[in-house]
Scaffold this motif. Sequence first.
Motif, PDB file in Angstrom:
ATOM      1  N   GLU A   1       0.820  -1.215   0.000  1.00  0.00           N
ATOM      2  CA  GLU A   1       0.000   0.000   0.000  1.00  0.00           C
ATOM      3  C   GLU A   1       0.851   1.262   0.000  1.00  0.00           C
ATOM      4  O   GLU A   1       0.496   2.262  -0.614  1.00  0.00           O
ATOM      5  N   SER A   2       1.991   1.190   0.685  1.00  0.00           N
ATOM      6  CA  SER A   2       2.902   2.331   0.626  1.00  0.00           C
ATOM      7  C   SER A   2       3.401   2.534  -0.800  1.00  0.00           C
ATOM      8  O   SER A   2       3.586   3.663  -1.255  1.00  0.00           O
ATOM      9  N   PHE A   3       3.597   1.424  -1.512  1.00  0.00           N
ATOM     10  CA  PHE A   3       4.060   1.513  -2.902  1.00  0.00           C
ATOM     11  C   PHE A   3       3.009   2.183  -3.795  1.00  0.00           C
ATOM     12  O   PHE A   3       3.343   2.990  -4.659  1.00  0.00           O
ATOM     13  N   GLU A   4       1.735   1.825  -3.558  1.00  0.00           N
ATOM     14  CA  GLU A   4       0.669   2.416  -4.375  1.00  0.00           C
ATOM     15  C   GLU A   4       0.625   3.927  -4.204  1.00  0.00           C
ATOM     16  O   GLU A   4       0.412   4.677  -5.157  1.00  0.00           O
TER      17      GLU A   4
ATOM     18  N   PHE B   1       6.705 -10.959   1.655  1.00  0.00           N
ATOM     19  CA  PHE B   1       6.120 -10.077   2.673  1.00  0.00           C
ATOM     20  C   PHE B   1       5.446  -8.829   2.125  1.00  0.00           C
ATOM     21  O   PHE B   1       5.138  -7.911   2.865  1.00  0.00           O
ATOM     22  N   ILE B   2       5.176  -8.809   0.824  1.00  0.00           N
ATOM     23  CA  ILE B   2       4.593  -7.575   0.274  1.00  0.00           C
ATOM     24  C   ILE B   2       3.188  -7.334   0.813  1.00  0.00           C
ATOM     25  O   ILE B   2       2.697  -6.207   0.839  1.00  0.00           O
TER      26      ILE B   2
ATOM     27  N   GLY C   1      12.220  -3.337   1.740  1.00  0.00           N
ATOM     28  CA  GLY C   1      11.011  -2.618   1.345  1.00  0.00           C
ATOM     29  C   GLY C   1      11.296  -1.150   1.119  1.00  0.00           C
ATOM     30  O   GLY C   1      10.830  -0.538   0.155  1.00  0.00           O
ATOM     31  N   ASP C   2      12.103  -0.552   2.010  1.00  0.00           N
ATOM     32  CA  ASP C   2      12.435   0.861   1.891  1.00  0.00           C
ATOM     33  C   ASP C   2      13.238   1.143   0.627  1.00  0.00           C
ATOM     34  O   ASP C   2      13.035   2.153  -0.041  1.00  0.00           O
TER      35      ASP C   2
END
Lengths: 329, 272
Positions: A118-121, A150-151, A166-167
């Motif tokens: 969701e952070s990616f979106e 883990f996405i 992820g970061d």
Amino acid sequence: METVIEVKDLVKEYIIVKKESGLRGSIKSLLFPKKTKFNGVNGISFSIAPGEIVGYIGPNGAGKSTTIKMLTGILHPTSGSIKVCGISPQADRKAVVRKLGVVFGQRTQLYWDLRLGESFELLCRIYQIDQQAYDDNLAILTDVLKLQEFINTPVRQLSLGQRMRGDIAAAMLHSPSVLFLDEPTIGLDADAKHAIRNFIKEINRTRGVTVILTTHDLDDVEQLCSRIIVVNNGKLVEDGPIGSIIHKLTPHRLLVVELHEPADDLTTPHATVIKQEGLKIWYQFEKESISASELIAALSQKLPIQDISVKEPNVEDAIREVYKTTATR
Amino acid sequence: MVSTIKHYVSVASCWARLAVQRQLEYPLFLFSWLLMIPIQYFSGIWMLKIIVDRFQALNGWDFPQLTFLYGLGLISHGIFVVFFINTWSIDHMVINGGFDRLLLRPMNVFFQLVASYVNFIGLIDCIPGVIIFLYGADIAGFDWTLANIGKLILVLIGGILIRAALFTSLGTIAFWTKRNGSMVGFALTMLERATMYPLSMYPYFLQALFTFIIPIGFISFYPAAEFLNADSGGLDLPLSFALWTPLVGVICFLIAGGIFKFGMRNYESAGS
């Protein structure tokens, strides 16, 4: 020469109010503050070409983070000029940051309570990434950084290594041409470090991304960086390929010789004995004046040698040497 | 221009969705809020009733008019809290370097500050506000004409902008002082006193202050005075107060935006 980053006479001045001890001191410094100016960054210049991986290193408080923050437009320099991709981040922050990916190892830009994806979106919308490009890019990042496990996990449940991956993915989604990594491997286990180093090499090789890496982990530097810039006390103290800096700073090498019986005369004109423990002798020699094989040949003529080894100075020795010699202002 | 607006709207709506999801992660917190907020405001209006019943009308404002005034102030507070609550934490962000990330993104920093958290729990603040306002409008005889409804909407927008400007300006002080947490509490108290009671009952000096310097009188007092034909304390402006409120709101908001931008230049980030 083509450059992505061009820094000239960069200065960042901080004003420090000197506090005195006790209540009397507190009141005194409230009424008559003793302000001293202090240059956190004091006249740094360098330029970086596209596709370089540069290690930006220095002890704590040397001015590394301050420089990175000025390069990325977070802080305004007191004087000096910065050009990133030909644009000043102070004059046109938005244009510059589009081309940058920034990871602060100690802070995350991911939403703690939400799934990683969701952070990616959100970032996809912020950077106006075209859906097709986003999907392709995410597929590659997922593959190289192994995000698929883990996405869909809330970020607060990720391990430090997973969160860092992820970061890094988040910083790379908009395909920046320059990637700033501020201590990306801090606190990570060997496996996670390995994964991140591989990723950095990979994007550098395949996409020609320029990487500026600050770290205290000199293994990172040794494995990744073709060039290092060393700062201390706000000043640039070394800038060049790792090999030549090591060579310049620690021109000595060590030859450790083990004898099978005691010998009387250990001296040789080409090297000095710096240590002796029983039958083990440490010779220090200048690699400019004599090669290891010549020295070994010379010594083996007069000494009963059983075993022999040559010690190369490593990055860590070189860096410690720099910090030591530049520690005093 | 159009594409810029589209971009900002798309990001804001994504943030709003994420904010709702984040708040739903903690349902018990939501529940406690649902319990506390109405108690706080209904007890506020109850106090007003006691004061007016036992003593006298406040400067010519009787209980129905006071209820209307209080309700109007509460609604704009409620909506403000939904959309602008992040202006309350500017000082935290200054101290812990929270602006770093916003500065690294190719969008307006103030927009990001505000839009990144839509506090939909704040809607709970609106529920007692709406109830109290509707009740007040009923007993005070508010005329529900189309023109009045239009004015009411303009007044609410203006009031929200004035509140946002106030908290943004106060928060911006933190760029120099680093810490000003108590300012938020101070401003909230000031706002409550100036929006819930008729401004005309204060000494002249305070009336002038809350009209011309910190124009919070325009949030609810002046428009309510006009809607209900009540005593506005002698201030006389051309056109209707209901049109002045959005105008004052927009001006204050633009000034606050300028102050914020100026303060950002002083941002020093945080160590490490």
